[in-house]
Design a protein around this motif. Structure first.
Motif, PDB file in Angstrom:
ATOM      1  N   PHE A  56      20.154  68.544  31.669  1.00 20.73           N
ATOM      2  CA  PHE A  56      18.999  69.097  32.394  1.00 20.73           C
ATOM      3  C   PHE A  56      18.786  68.654  33.854  1.00 20.73           C
ATOM      4  CE2 PHE A  56      17.830  71.541  28.443  1.00 20.73           C
ATOM      5  CZ  PHE A  56      17.135  72.250  28.793  1.00 20.73           C
ATOM      6  N   LEU A  57      18.934  67.336  33.894  1.00 24.46           N
ATOM      7  CA  LEU A  57      18.866  66.613  34.973  1.00 24.46           C
ATOM      8  C   LEU A  57      19.944  66.705  36.116  1.00 24.46           C
ATOM      9  CD1 LEU A  57      17.741  63.021  33.753  1.00 24.46           C
ATOM     10  CD2 LEU A  57      16.182  64.596  35.140  1.00 24.46           C
ATOM     11  N   ALA A  58      20.854  66.831  35.598  1.00 28.19           N
ATOM     12  CA  ALA A  58      22.391  67.066  36.455  1.00 28.19           C
ATOM     13  C   ALA A  58      23.166  68.241  36.813  1.00 28.19           C
ATOM     14  CB  ALA A  58      23.198  65.707  36.028  1.00 28.19           C
ATOM     15  N   MET A  59      22.971  69.147  35.729  1.00 28.87           N
ATOM     16  CA  MET A  59      23.728  70.310  35.737  1.00 28.87           C
ATOM     17  C   MET A  59      23.379  71.312  36.564  1.00 28.87           C
ATOM     18  SD  MET A  59      26.703  71.134  34.094  1.00 28.87           S
ATOM     19  CE  MET A  59      26.509  69.817  32.596  1.00 28.87           C
ATOM     20  N   PRO A  60      24.350  71.720  37.673  1.00 35.78           N
ATOM     21  CA  PRO A  60      24.059  72.857  38.626  1.00 35.78           C
ATOM     22  C   PRO A  60      23.536  74.406  37.466  1.00 35.78           C
ATOM     23  CG  PRO A  60      26.267  72.056  38.972  1.00 35.78           C
ATOM     24  CD  PRO A  60      25.784  71.641  37.795  1.00 35.78           C
ATOM     25  N   MET A  61      22.578  74.880  38.060  1.00 39.69           N
ATOM     26  CA  MET A  61      21.880  75.859  37.539  1.00 39.69           C
ATOM     27  C   MET A  61      23.077  76.927  36.889  1.00 39.69           C
ATOM     28  SD  MET A  61      18.720  75.196  37.199  1.00 39.69           S
ATOM     29  CE  MET A  61      19.393  73.439  37.173  1.00 39.69           C
ATOM     30  N   ARG A  62      23.858  77.353  37.692  1.00 36.99           N
ATOM     31  CA  ARG A  62      24.797  78.500  37.243  1.00 36.99           C
ATOM     32  C   ARG A  62      25.488  78.041  35.932  1.00 36.99           C
ATOM     33  NH1 ARG A  62      28.971  80.617  41.320  1.00 36.99           N
ATOM     34  NH2 ARG A  62      29.904  78.393  40.887  1.00 36.99           N
ATOM     35  N   LEU A 119      15.816  50.824  21.596  1.00 40.34           N
ATOM     36  CA  LEU A 119      16.948  50.985  20.539  1.00 40.34           C
ATOM     37  C   LEU A 119      16.434  51.087  18.933  1.00 40.34           C
ATOM     38  CD1 LEU A 119      19.918  50.930  19.826  1.00 40.34           C
ATOM     39  CD2 LEU A 119      19.745  48.455  19.451  1.00 40.34           C
ATOM     40  N   ALA A 120      15.204  50.494  18.861  1.00 38.21           N
ATOM     41  CA  ALA A 120      14.715  50.701  17.236  1.00 38.21           C
ATOM     42  C   ALA A 120      14.017  52.092  17.358  1.00 38.21           C
ATOM     43  CB  ALA A 120      13.348  49.652  17.101  1.00 38.21           C
ATOM     44  N   PHE A 121      13.390  52.465  18.397  1.00 41.11           N
ATOM     45  CA  PHE A 121      13.142  53.825  18.522  1.00 41.11           C
ATOM     46  C   PHE A 121      14.065  54.981  18.064  1.00 41.11           C
ATOM     47  CE2 PHE A 121      12.984  57.871  21.200  1.00 41.11           C
ATOM     48  CZ  PHE A 121      11.704  58.419  20.700  1.00 41.11           C
ATOM     49  N   ALA A 122      15.221  54.674  18.851  1.00 40.68           N
ATOM     50  CA  ALA A 122      16.560  55.592  18.782  1.00 40.68           C
ATOM     51  C   ALA A 122      16.890  55.638  17.050  1.00 40.68           C
ATOM     52  CB  ALA A 122      17.688  55.250  19.431  1.00 40.68           C
ATOM     53  N   CYS A 135      21.670  56.399  15.060  1.00 40.05           N
ATOM     54  CA  CYS A 135      21.042  56.840  16.284  1.00 40.05           C
ATOM     55  C   CYS A 135      21.608  57.935  16.973  1.00 40.05           C
ATOM     56  CB  CYS A 135      20.961  55.301  17.353  1.00 40.05           C
ATOM     57  SG  CYS A 135      20.396  53.933  16.612  1.00 40.05           S
ATOM     58  N   GLY A 136      22.387  58.738  16.388  1.00 37.95           N
ATOM     59  CA  GLY A 136      23.267  59.633  16.936  1.00 37.95           C
ATOM     60  C   GLY A 136      22.309  60.819  17.456  1.00 37.95           C
ATOM     61  N   PHE A 137      21.030  61.131  16.606  1.00 43.30           N
ATOM     62  CA  PHE A 137      20.487  62.277  17.158  1.00 43.30           C
ATOM     63  C   PHE A 137      19.550  61.862  18.645  1.00 43.30           C
ATOM     64  CE2 PHE A 137      20.230  64.257  13.080  1.00 43.30           C
ATOM     65  CZ  PHE A 137      20.946  65.436  13.328  1.00 43.30           C
ATOM     66  N   PHE A 138      19.375  60.621  18.833  1.00 38.69           N
ATOM     67  CA  PHE A 138      18.757  60.066  20.031  1.00 38.69           C
ATOM     68  C   PHE A 138      19.929  60.252  21.051  1.00 38.69           C
ATOM     69  CE2 PHE A 138      18.388  56.737  23.185  1.00 38.69           C
ATOM     70  CZ  PHE A 138      17.317  56.854  23.569  1.00 38.69           C
ATOM     71  N   VAL A 139      21.203  59.859  21.010  1.00 35.22           N
ATOM     72  CA  VAL A 139      22.065  60.062  21.983  1.00 35.22           C
ATOM     73  C   VAL A 139      22.252  61.655  21.960  1.00 35.22           C
ATOM     74  CG1 VAL A 139      24.697  59.985  22.324  1.00 35.22           C
ATOM     75  CG2 VAL A 139      23.296  58.223  21.179  1.00 35.22           C
ATOM     76  N   HIS A 140      22.221  62.441  21.301  1.00 34.39           N
ATOM     77  CA  HIS A 140      22.242  63.870  21.513  1.00 34.39           C
ATOM     78  C   HIS A 140      21.069  64.145  22.102  1.00 34.39           C
ATOM     79  CE1 HIS A 140      21.190  68.114  20.408  1.00 34.39           C
ATOM     80  NE2 HIS A 140      22.474  68.146  20.158  1.00 34.39           N
ATOM     81  N   SER A 141      19.948  63.765  21.971  1.00 34.74           N
ATOM     82  CA  SER A 141      18.762  64.167  22.784  1.00 34.74           C
ATOM     83  C   SER A 141      19.010  63.765  24.250  1.00 34.74           C
ATOM     84  CB  SER A 141      17.464  63.557  22.253  1.00 34.74           C
ATOM     85  OG  SER A 141      17.282  64.221  20.999  1.00 34.74           O
ATOM     86  N   LEU A 142      19.596  62.377  24.490  1.00 29.98           N
ATOM     87  CA  LEU A 142      19.675  61.967  25.678  1.00 29.98           C
ATOM     88  C   LEU A 142      20.768  62.715  26.478  1.00 29.98           C
ATOM     89  CD1 LEU A 142      19.311  59.385  27.655  1.00 29.98           C
ATOM     90  CD2 LEU A 142      21.067  58.171  26.466  1.00 29.98           C
TER      91      LEU A 142
END
Length: 327
Positions: free
Chosen positions: A162-168, A220-223, A149-156
């Motif tokens: 993208f949700l939380a990081m300040p733009m700069r 979890l199965a999707f991940a 499931c590591g690539f799912f964690v990477h995507s998460l």
């Protein structure tokens, strides 16, 4: 193209109806099997949960059509609303998926360090033991990414950035953030909130166990399924400026092609990303001769198992690594 194909609306309506109906049926089947509380029912319940995870992947692939603006191309608002609704169980904002996926299409394996998930560029170590340890660690990371499931964690993690990081700060982390605005971030946060609200609402209305059986364990199965499949079309393909061709197509399998909307025609999708899913097979053609070696695997199962070979590891001395990073 989709906008000029008279079949498109009816095909899309059938696709959406089928996708949502089967998702609901699988969820209902999980609840019914859980109520039986028998050994055979418990075994079947595990199978149904895995099928739900696979079907979440189907919803993801349908949303991928919306991400390319081809699910309902003549009405962008309807297109995006449908795509976002399909992504709510995964809590993925469509705007973020579109941004990350556009970077993938525009920069796919441009070099060993850009959009090349199977390639690890490491600093050359003088000690043979240190070199062996670094290579072993790269293999561990790769196997965890694909098979645990590591690539799912990477995507998460990418979604959360993208949700939380300040733009700069965001733009200094990755060129994928180029053009990402505070407005986009706020809209994405709202979509993410709707996804979280869907999960909380199901748990509140039906109870935590029902949520676990219909959304939690299937996620979890999707991940796991997502991580197995996400890179089979690019694993061990070549690098360079012709980013459309660092990809492979796979042999058609009737069930898998139905489930994944002809994603096996991935080389055609990268050449013509505006083609709707049902037109991909009729536009398939061989890769250019310079990239023909990318077709080293044929079927989906072979492409999944090939990933057991591990990552490509490129060793560079520290000075070259620093100059590459500054460039």
């Amino acid at each position: 193209m989709a906008a000029h194909d008279p079949r498109h609306r009816s095909v899309t309506a059938r696709l959406l109806s089928e996708s949502v109906l089967i998702a609901l049926m699988l969820g209902a089947a999980a609840l019914e099997l859980d109520a039986l509380d028998r050994p055979l029912a418990r075994a079947l319940l595990v199978a149904v949960i895995v099928l739900q995870g696979c079907w979440l992947h189907r919803l993801y692939v349908v949303a991928h059509e919306a991400s390319h603006r081809k699910l309902w191309p003549e009405h962008p608002g309807i297109n995006d609303a449908l795509g976002q609704l399909l992504l709510l169980p995964l809590m993925v904002p469509l705007r973020i998926h579109r941004k990350i996926h556009a970077f993938h299409h525009g920069h796919n394996r441009r070099d060993e360090q850009t959009s090349a998930l199977d390639t690890f560029v490491v600093t050359r170590r003088a000690s043979p033991l240190n070199r062996a340890l670094v290579r072993a660690w790269c293999h561990v990371l790769w196997y965890l990414s694909v098979f645990a499931c590591g690539f799912f964690v990477h995507s998460l993690v990418s979604v959360l950035l993208f949700l939380a990081m300040p733009m700069r700060v965001a733009r200094s982390i990755s060129p994928a953030f180029k053009g990402w605005r505070v407005y986009d971030q706020l809209r994405a946060l709202a979509s993410f909130g709707l996804g979280v609200g869907l999960h909380v609402g199901v748990a509140w209305l039906l109870g935590p166990r029902a949520w676990a059986l219909t959304m939690g364990w299937p996620l979890l199965a999707f991940a796991w399924v997502y991580s197995l499949l996400v890179y089979i079309y690019h694993y061990q393909t070549d690098y360079g400026p012709e980013v459309r061709f660092h990809v492979r197509g796979l042999r058609r399998h009737p069930i898998a092609s139905w489930w994944l909307l002809n994603f096996n025609e991935h080389d055609t999708h990268h050449r013509q990303p505006k083609l709707p899913w049902y037109q991909l097979p009729e536009h398939r053609e061989p890769l250019p001769s310079a990239h023909a070696a990318n077709q080293k695997y044929d079927g989906i199962a072979a492409a999944i198992l090939a990933q057991l070979r591990g990552p490509r590891i490129i060793e560079r001395d520290a000075r070259a690594s620093k100059s590459g990073a500054s460039a």
